[in-house]
Design a protein around this motif. Structure first.
Motif, PDB file in Angstrom:
ATOM      1  N   PRO A 255      -6.417  -4.651   6.655  1.00 38.69           N
ATOM      2  CA  PRO A 255      -7.776  -4.905   6.157  1.00 38.69           C
ATOM      3  C   PRO A 255      -7.780  -5.565   4.776  1.00 38.69           C
TER       4      PRO A 255
ATOM      5  N   TRP B  43      -8.680  -4.940   1.575  1.00 39.38           N
ATOM      6  CA  TRP B  43      -9.032  -3.712   0.856  1.00 39.38           C
ATOM      7  C   TRP B  43     -10.081  -3.916  -0.226  1.00 39.38           C
TER       8      TRP B  43
ATOM      9  N   ASP C  57     -13.522  -6.569   1.404  1.00 43.75           N
ATOM     10  CA  ASP C  57     -14.375  -6.133   2.507  1.00 43.75           C
ATOM     11  C   ASP C  57     -15.501  -5.255   1.967  1.00 43.75           C
TER      12      ASP C  57
ATOM     13  N   LEU D 275     -15.331  -1.597   2.548  1.00 43.76           N
ATOM     14  CA  LEU D 275     -14.069  -0.941   2.249  1.00 43.76           C
ATOM     15  C   LEU D 275     -13.784  -0.805   0.757  1.00 43.76           C
ATOM     16  N   LYS D 276     -14.331  -1.717  -0.066  1.00 44.75           N
ATOM     17  CA  LYS D 276     -13.853  -1.764  -1.455  1.00 44.75           C
ATOM     18  C   LYS D 276     -14.185  -0.508  -2.241  1.00 44.75           C
TER      19      LYS D 276
ATOM     20  N   TRP E 146     -14.055   2.445  -1.127  1.00 39.25           N
ATOM     21  CA  TRP E 146     -13.041   3.446  -0.788  1.00 39.25           C
ATOM     22  C   TRP E 146     -11.698   3.077  -1.391  1.00 39.25           C
ATOM     23  N   SER E 147     -11.446   1.775  -1.564  1.00 39.50           N
ATOM     24  CA  SER E 147     -10.201   1.358  -2.207  1.00 39.50           C
ATOM     25  C   SER E 147     -10.177   1.799  -3.664  1.00 39.50           C
TER      26      SER E 147
END
Lengths: 287, 292
Positions: free
Chosen positions: B145, B147, B150, B153-154, B156-157
């Motif tokens: 993905p 990281w 997205d 997602l970012k 959570w990164s």
């Protein structure tokens, strides 16, 4: 159970250490190797025969290029590191001196509403930098302190006073009062007793406090980037400013610089390892 | 030793520090409060009194409520994950073994490092195209993905980086708590043939809880200010990762709206002060319990 314990230990240790290990490897790469899409992590002395192997050619150019000035920055890594050192050392000396004095007062002398004052001191630590930075900025503009080593050092001194006072109070409270009482009987004045008897006993505490003040000033970013965006830029503000660099990120230099920047902290962490818990909990929890 | 001398000494020792704190904390806060009722801007003079207009805007602004929700989610996830992982690591470290000091210190290093520098550097690890995490995932035949770019997602990164930095903190405090439990309590439980789970739930957890509470409060007030990691990874104006502090930065320093920003700051401060009060009360009670 034994197996689970070892698995947790290995997993935890790898999670903590691998990013730092990778930093060391990345600092030895050329930019091409750093942004190559396939995995390469084995440093080799010459160019690898098979370009798809896990090997890469180790080089020290990233360290040599630290004196380069990147797009979007005004100076090289070294000059920012110098700013970090000057500001860190100045503010550490000042906050340890002022914090120790303050803690001496609260630990050894009668002060009305001492507990309330101490909690006031602690509460300043919870302040988000961004919530007080505008008035400070306006104040600094008037006093011409914006973008100077002195301005940021002064701000960090105040920022670290809560830490220094609380840590030192914890250490000073542990020194038996019998020592200074004996000194008073010997004819010392109260001030002399504090200066010649209590303070020397607090040497370790002072050193530990200095380490934590230095680390906290060394790492600070919020004030650094809002107040000193034009002059005396410290390393964290310089690095974060490289984000979204139009020339593409100079990754090997970033890894090399970051490694040099965090290396002293790793050494200090090792030296202060017996007192880490105190340091991160403002002296409220003793090991 | 005269009493008069002692008072002079007290004043000399304590006032410089307290004076500086008032000058750099209390005064800016009051000044901030005043600014929040004006339309002051970063450049140029001529601020005008606008009453509660800024506050009205803060509370009707979807950006603010979004940042508030996001920050709350961040605090809960970060503190929760770090607590669980840190406690697990501390349990594994509880017994003595050779090289324990080295293992512990190495594992603790991340929390001592600069979030801004490490946040930027994590960008290399998490890069979608040439980051080492995706390279390893690729070698294992797993999905790779984006990281940090997205949208879903970012956030959570960034949380992952925070967990990397601050799990050691929870581990250290947990370990101190675990080691402070007197062994004879466990011995007594063994004689009573208590099961491992019962021992954990009835002895370990209740005895470590006060210290963990302190750690949670400290971490929560810190995570609430989350600024450095977001600035170093996605920047202040990213709708998917904007926290209260980065929104504040965006409003004041990018948009130049000092008046509005001050109103934001005051609202943030109410939350911070509430948490800080809980923390100091808790600490006070804890110390009282210790003294007894």
């Amino acid at each position: 159970m034994r197996l689970v314990r070892w698995l947790v230990l290995v997993a935890g240790l790898s999670f903590a250490a691998l990013p730092l290990l990778w930093m060391g490897l990345s600092s030895l790469k050329s930019r091409e190797d750093a942004i190559r899409p396939h995995l390469n992590f084995v440093p080799a002395l010459g160019a690898p025969a098979d370009p798809h192997s896990f090997e890469f050619e180790a080089t020290g150019t990233a360290y040599a290029h630290l004196s380069e000035v990147h797009a979007g920055a005004q100076a090289s890594f070294w000059s920012h590191l110098w700013s970090s050192v000057v500001i860190g050392v100045l503010s550490t000396l000042a906050s340890v001196a002022l914090g120790t004095a303050c803690a001496l007062g609260f630990s050894r002398l009668e002060i009305r509403a001492a507990k309330d004052w101490l909690f006031f001191v602690l509460s300043t630590r919870f302040m988000p930098p961004l919530a007080v930075v505008v008035p400070v900025l306006l104040m600094y503009r008037t006093l011409d302190l914006q973008g100077t080593h002195l301005g940021l050092a002064l701000l960090y001194t105040v920022f670290n006073l809560s830490l220094a006072t609380w840590l030192m109070k914890g250490f000073l409270d542990e020194i038996p009062r019998a020592y200074e009482e004996a000194a008073l009987v010997d004819g010392y004045t109260r001030a002399q007793a504090l200066w010649r008897v209590v303070l020397p006993e607090a040497r370790t505490g002072i050193a530990v406090t200095a380490v934590f003040c230095l680390i906290s000033a060394w790492n600070e970013y919020g004030f650094a980037m809002t107040l000193n965006s034009s002059g005396a830029v410290t390393v964290p503000a310089y690095f974060a400013g490289l984000q979204g660099n139009i020339e593409g990120m100079p990754w090997p230099q970033i890894a090399a610089g970051a490694l040099l920047f965090v290396a002293p902290i790793v050494v200090f962490t090792w030296l202060a390892r017996a007192h880490l818990l105190r340091g991160i909990t403002f002296g409220t929890v003793k090991q | 030793m005269t009493y008069r001398n002692e008072r002079g000494l007290t004043w000399g020792l304590v006032t410089p520090a307290l004076l500086l704190l008032v000058l750099f904390n209390v005064f800016p806060l009051l000044y901030n409060l005043a600014l929040s009722f004006t339309n002051a801007e970063l450049v140029g003079d001529g601020a005008r009194f606008v009453g509660g207009a800024n506050y009205a805007r803060v509370f009707s602004d979807p950006l603010y409520s979004g940042a508030l929700r996001r920050t709350a989610l961040f605090v809960c996830c970060a503190v929760g994950l770090e607590l669980v992982l840190g406690f697990a690591f501390a349990l594994a470290l509880k017994r003595e073994f050779r090289g324990k000091a080295l293992v512990l210190t190495l594992a603790l290093v991340p929390m001592m490092l600069s979030p801004a520098v490490m946040g930027l550097y994590w960008g290399l690890i998490l890069n979608g195209n040439y980051g080492v995490l995706n390279q390893v995932l690729g070698e294992l035949g797993l999905a790779q993905p984006q990281w940090l770019t997205d949208r879903g997602l970012k956030f959570w990164s960034i949380l992952l980086i925070d967990v990397w930095m601050w799990t050691p903190f929870m581990a250290l405090v947990s370990l101190a708590g675990l080691q402070s439990i007197p062994p004879h309590i466990y011995e007594a439980a063994e004689i009573d043939r208590a099961g491992a789970w019962t021992v954990f739930r009835r002895i370990t957890l209740p005895l470590v809880a006060p210290l963990l509470g302190l750690a949670v409060l400290l971490r929560a007030t810190d995570a609430l200010k989350q600024f450095d990691l977001v600035m170093a990874t996605t920047g202040p104006n990213d709708g998917a990762t904007q926290t209260l502090s980065t929104l504040l930065y965006q409003v004041v320093f990018r948009d130049g709206k000092v008046g509005l920003g001050s109103a934001y700051a005051c609202v943030v401060l109410v939350v911070v002060i509430a948490l800080a009060t809980v923390f100091t009360r808790y600490l006070d009670r804890l110390k009282g319990a210790e003294a007894r």
